[in-house]
Each structure stands twice: as structure tokens, then as C-alpha cells.
Design a protein around this motif. Structure first.
Motif, mmCIF file in Angstrom:
data_model
loop_
_atom_site.group_PDB
_atom_site.id
_atom_site.type_symbol
_atom_site.label_atom_id
_atom_site.label_comp_id
_atom_site.label_asym_id
_atom_site.label_seq_id
_atom_site.Cartn_x
_atom_site.Cartn_y
_atom_site.Cartn_z
ATOM 1 N N PHE A 1 0.845 -1.201 0.000
ATOM 2 C CA PHE A 1 0.000 0.000 0.000
ATOM 3 C C PHE A 1 0.882 1.255 0.000
ATOM 4 O O PHE A 1 0.521 2.285 -0.570
ATOM 5 N N GLN A 2 2.007 1.134 0.674
ATOM 6 C CA GLN A 2 2.976 2.216 0.732
ATOM 7 C C GLN A 2 3.335 2.730 -0.661
ATOM 8 O O GLN A 2 3.321 3.938 -0.925
ATOM 9 N N ASN A 3 3.660 1.787 -1.547
ATOM 10 C CA ASN A 3 4.064 2.181 -2.906
ATOM 11 C C ASN A 3 2.935 2.877 -3.654
ATOM 12 O O ASN A 3 3.167 3.760 -4.471
ATOM 13 N N MET A 4 1.730 2.423 -3.355
ATOM 14 C CA MET A 4 0.580 2.997 -4.061
ATOM 15 C C MET A 4 0.467 4.502 -3.763
ATOM 16 O O MET A 4 0.286 5.314 -4.668
ATOM 17 N N LEU A 5 0.575 4.855 -2.486
ATOM 18 C CA LEU A 5 0.481 6.269 -2.104
ATOM 19 C C LEU A 5 1.707 7.048 -2.574
ATOM 20 O O LEU A 5 1.604 8.189 -3.038
ATOM 21 N N GLU A 6 2.863 6.399 -2.485
ATOM 22 C CA GLU A 6 4.099 7.029 -2.974
ATOM 23 C C GLU A 6 3.955 7.471 -4.423
ATOM 24 O O GLU A 6 4.370 8.561 -4.805
ATOM 25 N N ASN A 7 3.373 6.608 -5.223
ATOM 26 C CA ASN A 7 3.216 6.939 -6.641
ATOM 27 C C ASN A 7 2.252 8.095 -6.874
ATOM 28 O O ASN A 7 2.453 8.893 -7.788
ATOM 29 N N VAL A 8 1.217 8.176 -6.052
ATOM 30 C CA VAL A 8 0.308 9.331 -6.169
ATOM 31 C C VAL A 8 1.088 10.613 -5.899
ATOM 32 O O VAL A 8 1.018 11.581 -6.662
ATOM 33 N N GLN A 9 1.848 10.581 -4.803
ATOM 34 C CA GLN A 9 2.567 11.791 -4.399
ATOM 35 C C GLN A 9 3.665 12.152 -5.389
ATOM 36 O O GLN A 9 3.973 13.330 -5.592
ATOM 37 N N LYS A 10 4.254 11.142 -6.011
ATOM 38 C CA LYS A 10 5.348 11.384 -6.965
ATOM 39 C C LYS A 10 4.807 11.881 -8.299
ATOM 40 O O LYS A 10 5.344 12.806 -8.886
ATOM 41 N N ALA B 1 -5.568 0.243 -1.358
ATOM 42 C CA ALA B 1 -4.768 1.200 -0.590
ATOM 43 C C ALA B 1 -5.561 2.478 -0.330
ATOM 44 O O ALA B 1 -5.505 3.062 0.758
ATOM 45 N N SER B 2 -6.307 2.918 -1.326
ATOM 46 C CA SER B 2 -7.106 4.126 -1.172
ATOM 47 C C SER B 2 -8.201 3.918 -0.125
ATOM 48 O O SER B 2 -8.429 4.780 0.738
ATOM 49 N N VAL B 3 -8.848 2.764 -0.181
ATOM 50 C CA VAL B 3 -9.893 2.445 0.799
ATOM 51 C C VAL B 3 -9.300 2.383 2.209
ATOM 52 O O VAL B 3 -9.871 2.923 3.170
ATOM 53 N N ALA B 4 -8.142 1.754 2.325
ATOM 54 C CA ALA B 4 -7.485 1.668 3.637
ATOM 55 C C ALA B 4 -7.069 3.054 4.125
ATOM 56 O O ALA B 4 -7.196 3.375 5.320
ATOM 57 N N ALA B 5 -6.590 3.886 3.209
ATOM 58 C CA ALA B 5 -6.157 5.239 3.577
ATOM 59 C C ALA B 5 -7.333 6.046 4.133
ATOM 60 O O ALA B 5 -7.213 6.745 5.144
ATOM 61 N N LEU C 1 0.587 4.860 6.198
ATOM 62 C CA LEU C 1 -0.481 4.045 5.596
ATOM 63 C C LEU C 1 -0.134 2.564 5.708
ATOM 64 O O LEU C 1 -0.975 1.742 6.092
ATOM 65 N N GLU C 2 1.106 2.242 5.382
ATOM 66 C CA GLU C 2 1.539 0.842 5.449
ATOM 67 C C GLU C 2 1.314 0.277 6.846
ATOM 68 O O GLU C 2 0.817 -0.836 7.004
ATOM 69 N N LYS C 3 1.683 1.054 7.830
ATOM 70 C CA LYS C 3 1.568 0.632 9.223
ATOM 71 C C LYS C 3 0.121 0.606 9.711
ATOM 72 O O LYS C 3 -0.281 -0.255 10.488
ATOM 73 N N GLY C 4 -0.666 1.576 9.263
ATOM 74 C CA GLY C 4 -2.023 1.743 9.786
ATOM 75 C C GLY C 4 -3.065 0.859 9.118
ATOM 76 O O GLY C 4 -4.136 0.612 9.681
ATOM 77 N N ALA C 5 -2.745 0.376 7.910
ATOM 78 C CA ALA C 5 -3.740 -0.412 7.168
ATOM 79 C C ALA C 5 -3.999 -1.746 7.869
ATOM 80 O O ALA C 5 -3.066 -2.434 8.272
#
Lengths: 273, 273, 273
Positions: free
Chosen positions: C2-11, C223-227, C264-268
Motif C-alpha cells: 500500500f505504501q508504494n501505491m500512495l508514494e506513486n500518487v505523491q510522486k 490502498a485508497s480504501v485503507a487510507a 499508511l503501510e503501518k495503519g492499514a
């Protein structure tokens, strides 16, 4: 000078007609109230002439435009011109679609504006008749920096001369110019770009400022731009670690609500070129 | 008495259909949830009859009306009448344009309302068929004061008799009347007028109250008005020096969310005339 | 992951075209910015093809739909398909009116979606072609519990197979499934249902996630749902006694703004079934 501009808004409490997008309309209404004016939103072609008539100023924002509201913008703009009411144009996303560019160009041809406020990409689109605006944000290639500041000021003065409007180009450095004089305003905070609609809010507030100061459109628009930027600074200073863009949005409007003319005079950071 | 009104909202959680303006719609939805009911917004003529049918009450607000939504208001209002669902009218800006005044008059003719809620200028416009509403705020000349209170109450009762609706006139002093009895409610805070849409929010919430209390429309509407005013007081007590109208907006909705029936009973300040 | 998923949004900061309802549109824009992407809202048939073309992803939300915007949804959806842009569907209120159900069905037929996100009642309506959605909330009879979880997962996988889309069914337990694999996500807080538009916001954010992760639609949507759920937890932990649903709304967006990929990775909290 900026002090007087805000004082007049608070004293006269002008009623401002807004034809604006449905994304940021609530924040626009609340910031117009926050600065001391009074907003009314109305976009039907069968009532906009009436509403513009009872108001003292008009704000036209083309975000989420459609064929129904474009017709209303033209009717309201012409009516405001007949009545000598100040009219502000916010060409949201001009350059991002043919419809937005053409609508902005048509408005420029058929309505006389007191102020045109946008980001650099939107204003360049208006000046050239076409553009490559990246959505509703400025294109990175267009960014205003210390290096190209003189060029952008010259451009703004030229476009002001051509249109007869005060041109407000907002971004990291804000430029507010008529054909002869430009204010470079260095208020604000980078996090303001993390909120949807700070530009829309500024345009709505600017309509209140120029309406309350009919003989000082340049200074009124500059004061409004400085007020927004300064509010961004004040609001940012309140943020705690867990606050983000949504709380920041609220705090900016709060800062306008609590801003006295004296605070604005003291907080404004600008030079005249 | 007011206690029971809110209790019934929280117990029955009525589904409320809202046809309302795009300026304050989000706040309307959130306050309807906050008081314990459930909102749905729908304004297309091809679905409003369906939506009204699955709901228990209807709120019609004419802010940012247009020809498309006016047709929908009429369809939904008539359908709600067929089903004996309570219908609330908020005549936002009646008197400010011919379109708004005529639409409000047409709605009054073709739809039976349980409650009509507006500021004094809007309600006067409805009663006389024309008006001089100053935008969406009440005209200063119309202001309800201790001096003219008896006259305004008599006017409200008369208009209630004529329309068959409970009339809620909100301002510094709120009057909620049927043909025989009036509640004068003295809750609220002057700063509430610094937020866009407290009136719209109140109308949406009132639809929830009268829907949950079908045999007590007068008391239900009065309880809703008192709840809004009391929330304005509670929210104001939380404000710190740097807070302004945007934070205040959030706190008012929060206060409704946290209001128990007992708190409302205790906090309501009113007399019956 | 999930970490990578959010990273890519931010990048990548993808530009997301939203055709969405006017109730929650401001929150949708702010949460898209909060997660690191950039929103643009446009719904006129004469510009949606242009806007979709300059964007990288599209979010279609049928709340407050009307004949004008339905046409735009179809045009934009088809254009996005031509360009191989991810398209998210949020079938708000499908089952609550014939118009919403039929529009959702037509969109399913004419547009290929990457993700379909709704509550269980809405998704069941889409799968069966008719439904009894209670307004915009899920029907109690449809509720996803530990007892029927396996059945719902099988249903989601089946509907994913039929449509070729990732199916996200959100509620107390969230299920995000393609035809072979399902994430059961147990983040979130019951109070999230006291805010209008958390679902709409999630759909808009999900469009950003799948756009930034084109080869991992299932993981990106999960990942988005978990976020969103995790943001609901973080935001809830900040609430004080006097805060309610309005402040909670702000804090959820704030929590997304401050969420790092690591958090996110930790909290999911999820399992794969």
C-alpha cells in the motif's frame, strides 16, 4: 493605502453578485462575508439582470461553466456595464478546454472588466487567445520568478492597457497592474496551493474591494491580493502538526474575518514597479 | 416539549429529500445528519418524484434556482402532497428578483407547505406578492424588534392562517407561528449572520423535525429554530480569538451533532404569545 | 505494498477529471489535493472530452445527476476509454430512483471502468439491474457482517469478473476485489457515516490512486480504501468533547494530507481472501 481599501469594504458592505462554480462557491460566499461585504449567488438567465441591478458589483468565475450559465454571465456582465458596476473576471481553467478559452475571450469582447484575476497560465491564454493551462493550476513553464519578474510585469501592464482592466496574476509572487503601475506582492504561503479555490475566493473578495473603492481599482485589487496572502500567513501560523489543508481552508477565511485595516496595512509586503 | 421533538428525529431518523441551492448544500446535508436524520439531494425532473416517494419529508429551497430545478420543485412538491409528506419552503431571496418572487408565489399556489421559513423581508414578499429583499438578507427597514414584535406576530399568524403553513420568521428574534399561537424564540448569536447558509441549514433541519413529528408541526418547527439558535450560542462559546466565521460554521453543525434532547429543553429560550 | 501505491500518487501528482455531484464536490477536490494529486471539475458536454484528454484519470459520480450531466458522463467516459485512462464509477443512490439505476446501467454498458465503488446496496443494484437503496445509504438488510462476509466476497469477485472492474464495497467492513482476489479492510470508524460524502471523497481519491498505479488497480483501490478508513481513525482520535461531524470532516481530509506512505503501510488493517 491598503488600510483605506479594507475600511471602505467594511463601511459600505457592498452587495456582490457572484456567478461562480459549484466547487468553491460556499467558500467564496463565506470569504465575501468575512471581509465585510455581502454575497448573493444567482446564475439563471431569467434573474441575473435583476440580481446584478440590486447589487453593487459582479464577480464572474468560469469554473464549471455550461451553456446555461455562459449566457447568464454575458447578460449579467452587460447589465453591470450599463450600471457602471465593477466586474471581476476569474478565467478559471482558460486554456484547459476550447470552451473555457472561447468563453473567456467572448466575455472579454462583450463585457468591460475592472479586474481580471488568474494564474499566469490563464492570463497568458487570455492575452494570446490560446493556451496550455494544466487543468486549473498554472503550467510550471509559466512560473513567475525573480528572474522573469520584469518581463511578467511588462506583460501585465501591456494586457492591462489592451483590456482597460487591472490585471492580477497570482502565484508565488503576485502582480497587480494597470497600464502604468504594478504592485509586486510577496505575501502568502506555498501551502495555499493545497486548498481548492483560494483563487476563486480571492476573485470574489476582490470584487468586494473594487466595488467599495470605485476610484481606486488598482489599489483595491492589490489590497485584496495582499489581504488574501497575509491571511494565508496568519492562518498557517495557527496550524498544529495534525492540521492539513481542510483546517487551513477554514483558518484562512477566519483570518480574513479577523483582519482589521491596520493589520492589513502592517502585514502587506509589496513594492511598486 | 422541544425535548420530545428532537427525540423523535433521533429515534425515527427520517429520510429528507432536499432540492436546494448549490451554495450551502453541503452544510445542509451535514446538519440534517447532525440532528439525527438522513438527507438526500436530487433535483432532476426525471427522478424527483421517485426520490420524494422513498423519503418521508421534503425541503424546497429556491436559492440558485433555474428553469430546470423550478420544474423539479413543483413535481416533487405535488408528489409529497399526494403522499401527505411534510414540505418545507425556504424562499431564499424572494423579492430580490422577479424570478424568485414569482417562483415562490407559484410554489405557494400549487404546493401545500407544512412550514415556510425565511427572513422577515422574504416572508413579507410572499405575503404581499412583491418585495424589496436586499439580496439574501433581510432589509433593515423590515427588522423585527421589541417595538414591532406584536405586529410581526399578528402578521405571522395571519399569513399562517392564509397558507395553512407554520410560518417561521428568523432573525434577531425568531417567530414561529400557526394561525393561533406563536413562539418567540430568543436563542442565537449575532455572529450567525456572518455565515452563509445558517437559514438554509435551519430549513433543512426543520424538514427533519416536522417529518419526525407529524402531529406537532408548530412545536417541531419551533424546536428546530430553538436548536439552531442554541447551537449558535454553544458554538460561539468555543471560539478563540483567532477563530472567525468559517470555524464558527463548523462549530454550529458540531453543536447540533452533540445536542441531546435534554440540552435543547434546557437551552431553549422562548415565550408563547 | 500500500505504501508504494500512495508514494506513486505523491510522486506523479496525476490530474484527475471529476464529474461529480454538487453536494460534496468541494470535499472531493480537497481530498484529491490532500493525497497528492490534482483535481479538475468540469461537466459540460462541450468541454468534457477536452478536459479528460489533458487529465490522466476520470472519476464519474452520479449523485445529483441530470440529463445534461449524464450526457457529459458518457462522452467523458468513452474518451477516457479511448485514451486508456482509468475511470472510476461511484453509483451514488443507484436503486433509489429509476433514473439513477438506469444511468448507472447505461454507464456500465457504454464505458469500461477500472473501479466501481459504492455501498453494498448500490453495488447489488448494479449487479441485478434493480434495487431498493435507502436513499444514499445502504439498506440495513444488505449490511455486510462477519456472518455473510464470504458470500459478499464471492459476490464481489463475480461482479468483478462480469464487469472487468475492481469492485470496492465500502461499509463497516470494506471489500475490494477483482475476479480472483479480495482485500477485506477493517479500517475506519462508525462516525464516518455521520459525514456527508465520505464515499464520494473516497471515489475521487481512488481515481488518483489507480491513475498513479496503472498496473496495480486492485492494490491501488485497496490502498485508497485503507487510507480513507485509517484517516477516519486518526481524525477521530483528535476529536474533543465538543467536536462533531463538521470538524470530523475537516480532520479526515487533514489526516489524508498528513499521511505518509509509511503511516499508511503501518495503519492499514486488512486480510486477503
Amino acid at each position: 493605502m491598503f488600510q483605506n481599501m479594507l475600511e471602505n469594504v467594511q463601511k459600505k458592505c457592498p452587495l456582490i453578485h457572484n456567478i461562480t462554480n459549484y466547487v468553491t462557491v460556499n467558500d467564496c460566499a463565506n470569504i465575501v462575508i468575512a471581509c465585510g461585504a455581502s454575497p448573493i449567488m444567482a446564475d439563471d438567465k431569467d434573474e441575473v439582470a435583476d440580481i446584478t441591478t440590486i447589487c453593487a458589483g459582479l464577480n464572474i468565475n468560469i469554473g464549471t461553466l455550461n451553456s446555461r450559465t455562459i449566457a447568464s454571465m454575458l447578460i449579467a456582465g452587460k447589465r453591470a456595464n450599463e450600471l457602471n458596476h465593477p466586474v471581476v473576471l476569474d478565467p478559471v481553467g482558460a486554456g484547459a478546454s476550447k470552451l473555457r478559452t472561447e468563453t473567456a475571450m467572448q466575455l472579454l469582447q462583450e463585457v468591460k472588466f475592472s479586474v481580471i484575476r488568474g494564474n499566469i497560465s490563464e492570463i497568458k491564454t487570455l492575452a494570446s487567445g490560446s493556451g496550455t493551462t494544466k487543468g486549473v493550476d498554472a503550467d510550471v513553464a509559466d512560473k513567475v520568478t525573480e528572474d522573469n519578474l520584469d518581463d511578467v510585469i511588462a506583460f501585465a501592464k501591456g494586457f492591462a492597457k489592451k483590456t482597460g482592466a487591472v490585471i492580477a496574476i497570482t502565484g508565488a509572487i503576485d502582480i497587480v497592474a494597470d497600464s502604468k503601475k504594478a504592485y509586486c506582492i510577496r505575501n502568502g504561503h506555498p501551502m495555499m496551493s493545497s486548498i481548492t479555490g483560494t483563487g476563486c475566493q480571492l476573485s470574489a473578495m476582490t470584487a468586494a474591494f473594487v466595488t467599495a473603492n470605485p476610484d481606486h481599482s488598482l489599489e483595491a485589487a492589490a489590497a485584496s491580493v495582499a489581504a488574501m496572502g497575509y491571511a494565508g500567513e496568519v492562518a498557517h501560523s495557527r496550524l498544529t502538526e495534525m492540521d492539513g489543508n481542510s483546517t487551513y481552508r477554514n483558518y484562512i477565511i477566519d483570518a480574513i474575518y479577523n483582519m482589521t485595516p491596520e493589520m492589513l496595512e502592517k502585514g502587506a509586503k509589496y513594492e511598486v514597479r
